[in-house]
Design an enzyme around this catalytic site. Structure first.
Site, PDB file in Angstrom:
ATOM      1  N   ASP A  37       0.868  -1.181   0.000  1.00  0.00           N
ATOM      2  CA  ASP A  37       0.000   0.000   0.000  1.00  0.00           C
ATOM      3  C   ASP A  37       0.905   1.231   0.000  1.00  0.00           C
ATOM      4  O   ASP A  37       1.800   1.333   0.839  1.00  0.00           O
ATOM      5  CB  ASP A  37      -0.897  -0.029   1.251  1.00  0.00           C
ATOM      6  CG  ASP A  37      -2.033   0.973   1.175  1.00  0.00           C
ATOM      7  OD1 ASP A  37      -1.756   2.172   0.950  1.00  0.00           O
ATOM      8  OD2 ASP A  37      -3.186   0.569   1.346  1.00  0.00           O
ATOM      9  N   ILE A  38       0.714   2.147  -0.948  1.00  0.00           N
ATOM     10  CA  ILE A  38       1.637   3.300  -1.020  1.00  0.00           C
ATOM     11  C   ILE A  38       1.298   4.401  -0.004  1.00  0.00           C
ATOM     12  O   ILE A  38       2.068   5.338   0.150  1.00  0.00           O
ATOM     13  CB  ILE A  38       1.761   3.920  -2.432  1.00  0.00           C
ATOM     14  CG1 ILE A  38       0.420   4.300  -3.020  1.00  0.00           C
ATOM     15  CG2 ILE A  38       2.548   3.017  -3.366  1.00  0.00           C
ATOM     16  CD1 ILE A  38       0.557   5.157  -4.276  1.00  0.00           C
ATOM     17  N   GLN A 100     -14.372   2.578   2.215  1.00  0.00           N
ATOM     18  CA  GLN A 100     -13.769   2.141   0.944  1.00  0.00           C
ATOM     19  C   GLN A 100     -13.492   3.353   0.056  1.00  0.00           C
ATOM     20  O   GLN A 100     -14.332   4.246  -0.086  1.00  0.00           O
ATOM     21  CB  GLN A 100     -14.718   1.168   0.218  1.00  0.00           C
ATOM     22  CG  GLN A 100     -14.077   0.536  -1.012  1.00  0.00           C
ATOM     23  CD  GLN A 100     -14.973  -0.520  -1.684  1.00  0.00           C
ATOM     24  OE1 GLN A 100     -16.141  -0.653  -1.340  1.00  0.00           O
ATOM     25  NE2 GLN A 100     -14.415  -1.246  -2.626  1.00  0.00           N
ATOM     26  N   HIS A 106     -10.631  -5.620  -2.235  1.00  0.00           N
ATOM     27  CA  HIS A 106      -9.267  -5.827  -1.727  1.00  0.00           C
ATOM     28  C   HIS A 106      -9.307  -6.020  -0.218  1.00  0.00           C
ATOM     29  O   HIS A 106     -10.239  -5.587   0.452  1.00  0.00           O
ATOM     30  CB  HIS A 106      -8.354  -4.659  -2.102  1.00  0.00           C
ATOM     31  CG  HIS A 106      -8.863  -3.330  -1.620  1.00  0.00           C
ATOM     32  ND1 HIS A 106      -9.810  -2.612  -2.314  1.00  0.00           N
ATOM     33  CD2 HIS A 106      -8.585  -2.608  -0.523  1.00  0.00           C
ATOM     34  CE1 HIS A 106     -10.074  -1.495  -1.660  1.00  0.00           C
ATOM     35  NE2 HIS A 106      -9.355  -1.470  -0.556  1.00  0.00           N
ATOM     36  N   PHE A 107      -8.266  -6.672   0.270  1.00  0.00           N
ATOM     37  CA  PHE A 107      -8.082  -6.926   1.700  1.00  0.00           C
ATOM     38  C   PHE A 107      -6.796  -6.244   2.147  1.00  0.00           C
ATOM     39  O   PHE A 107      -5.769  -6.358   1.481  1.00  0.00           O
ATOM     40  CB  PHE A 107      -7.951  -8.433   1.970  1.00  0.00           C
ATOM     41  CG  PHE A 107      -9.162  -9.232   1.564  1.00  0.00           C
ATOM     42  CD1 PHE A 107     -10.121  -9.588   2.517  1.00  0.00           C
ATOM     43  CD2 PHE A 107      -9.358  -9.628   0.247  1.00  0.00           C
ATOM     44  CE1 PHE A 107     -11.241 -10.333   2.151  1.00  0.00           C
ATOM     45  CE2 PHE A 107     -10.480 -10.368  -0.126  1.00  0.00           C
ATOM     46  CZ  PHE A 107     -11.424 -10.720   0.825  1.00  0.00           C
ATOM     47  N   HIS A 108      -6.864  -5.582   3.301  1.00  0.00           N
ATOM     48  CA  HIS A 108      -5.676  -4.968   3.892  1.00  0.00           C
ATOM     49  C   HIS A 108      -5.038  -5.951   4.870  1.00  0.00           C
ATOM     50  O   HIS A 108      -5.751  -6.596   5.659  1.00  0.00           O
ATOM     51  CB  HIS A 108      -6.053  -3.732   4.709  1.00  0.00           C
ATOM     52  CG  HIS A 108      -6.678  -2.622   3.917  1.00  0.00           C
ATOM     53  ND1 HIS A 108      -5.984  -1.508   3.536  1.00  0.00           N
ATOM     54  CD2 HIS A 108      -7.944  -2.453   3.443  1.00  0.00           C
ATOM     55  CE1 HIS A 108      -6.787  -0.687   2.867  1.00  0.00           C
ATOM     56  NE2 HIS A 108      -7.983  -1.242   2.805  1.00  0.00           N
TER      57      HIS A 108
HETATM   58  P1  5GP Z   1      -9.846   1.270   0.802  1.00  0.00           P
HETATM   59  O1  5GP Z   1     -10.021   2.569   1.493  1.00  0.00           O
HETATM   60  O2  5GP Z   1     -10.563   1.284  -0.529  1.00  0.00           O
HETATM   61  O3  5GP Z   1     -10.162   0.067   1.624  1.00  0.00           O
HETATM   62  O4  5GP Z   1      -8.305   1.117   0.544  1.00  0.00           O
HETATM   63  C1  5GP Z   1      -7.645   1.542  -0.587  1.00  0.00           C
HETATM   64  C2  5GP Z   1      -6.191   1.461  -0.241  1.00  0.00           C
HETATM   65  O5  5GP Z   1      -5.464   1.614  -1.439  1.00  0.00           O
HETATM   66  C3  5GP Z   1      -5.718   2.573   0.711  1.00  0.00           C
HETATM   67  O6  5GP Z   1      -5.108   1.985   1.846  1.00  0.00           O
HETATM   68  C4  5GP Z   1      -4.747   3.383  -0.123  1.00  0.00           C
HETATM   69  O7  5GP Z   1      -3.660   3.805   0.643  1.00  0.00           O
HETATM   70  C5  5GP Z   1      -4.340   2.396  -1.196  1.00  0.00           C
HETATM   71  N1  5GP Z   1      -4.008   3.008  -2.467  1.00  0.00           N
HETATM   72  C6  5GP Z   1      -4.679   4.015  -3.091  1.00  0.00           C
HETATM   73  N2  5GP Z   1      -4.120   4.272  -4.288  1.00  0.00           N
HETATM   74  C7  5GP Z   1      -3.087   3.415  -4.425  1.00  0.00           C
HETATM   75  C8  5GP Z   1      -2.122   3.192  -5.474  1.00  0.00           C
HETATM   76  O8  5GP Z   1      -2.104   3.852  -6.506  1.00  0.00           O
HETATM   77  N3  5GP Z   1      -1.203   2.205  -5.256  1.00  0.00           N
HETATM   78  C9  5GP Z   1      -1.191   1.458  -4.112  1.00  0.00           C
HETATM   79  N4  5GP Z   1      -0.248   0.523  -4.007  1.00  0.00           N
HETATM   80  N5  5GP Z   1      -2.081   1.635  -3.110  1.00  0.00           N
HETATM   81  C10 5GP Z   1      -3.017   2.602  -3.266  1.00  0.00           C
END
Ligand code: 5GP
Length: 143
Positions: A37-38, A100, A106-108
């Site tokens: 995650d970046i 989200q 996706h899973f963290h």
């Molecule tokens: P969500 O909030 O949808 O559960 O998580 C999305 C995750 O994707 C976040 O933790 C965010 O930091 C990560 N993320 C967003 N854009 C990018 C990207 O371009 N590359 C990577 N590797 N992670 C991303």
């Protein structure tokens, strides 16, 4: 954005799966890709992204849900071996009100250390060299 809706095939994770956007990958097979995650909430925060074009867990097929959680478990075990955290959080958000931000399932996998506060969700961008070093360690633990 609502919980149900049309899958947008231009989302950033779709582009990473197709190879049209870069990622620091940890593993990839026919089911899923895992990468760093970046905007990590802790050092070693990584993601398992099933390849099926589904917006969230509710849209994902049962077969892919079962296969994906096996990859999540394997990644969590590799993170434990590689980074020796005191705990590991596994999270998965469905819909904007749930947190989200990227609308591809996706899973963290988020390692935690005693006394270290969790960073903000979607906070500052990490140093790419640090992410590569963490990914290399996790990859080695998976091998
Ligand atoms: P969500 O909030 O949808 O559960 O998580 C999305 C995750 O994707 C976040 O933790 C965010 O930091 C990560 N993320 C967003 N854009 C990018 C990207 O371009 N590359 C990577 N590797 N992670 C991303």
């Amino acid at each position: 954005m609502s919980l149900s809706g049309t899958y947008d095939d231009q989302n950033i994770f779709a582009k990473i799966i197709s190879g049209d956007a870069p990622a620091i990958k940890i593993f990839e097979d026919d089911v899923a890709v895992a990468f760093m995650d970046i905007f990590p909430q802790s050092p070693g925060h990584c993601l398992v992204v099933p390849k099926e074009p589904a917006r969230n867990l509710l849209d994902l097929s049962d077969d892919m849900a079962a296969a994906a959680i096996q990859r999540v478990k394997a990644l969590a075990k590799a993170v434990e071996t590689a980074l020796e955290p005191d705990g590991i959080v596994v999270t998965q958000f469905n819909g904007a009100p749930a947190g989200q931000t990227v609308f591809h399932i996706h899973f963290h996998v988020i390692p935690r250390w005693e006394g270290e506060p969790l960073g903000r969700h979607g906070g500052g961008q990490a140093d790419m060299d640090e992410l590569k070093a963490q990914a290399d360690k996790i990859k080695a633990a998976l091998a």
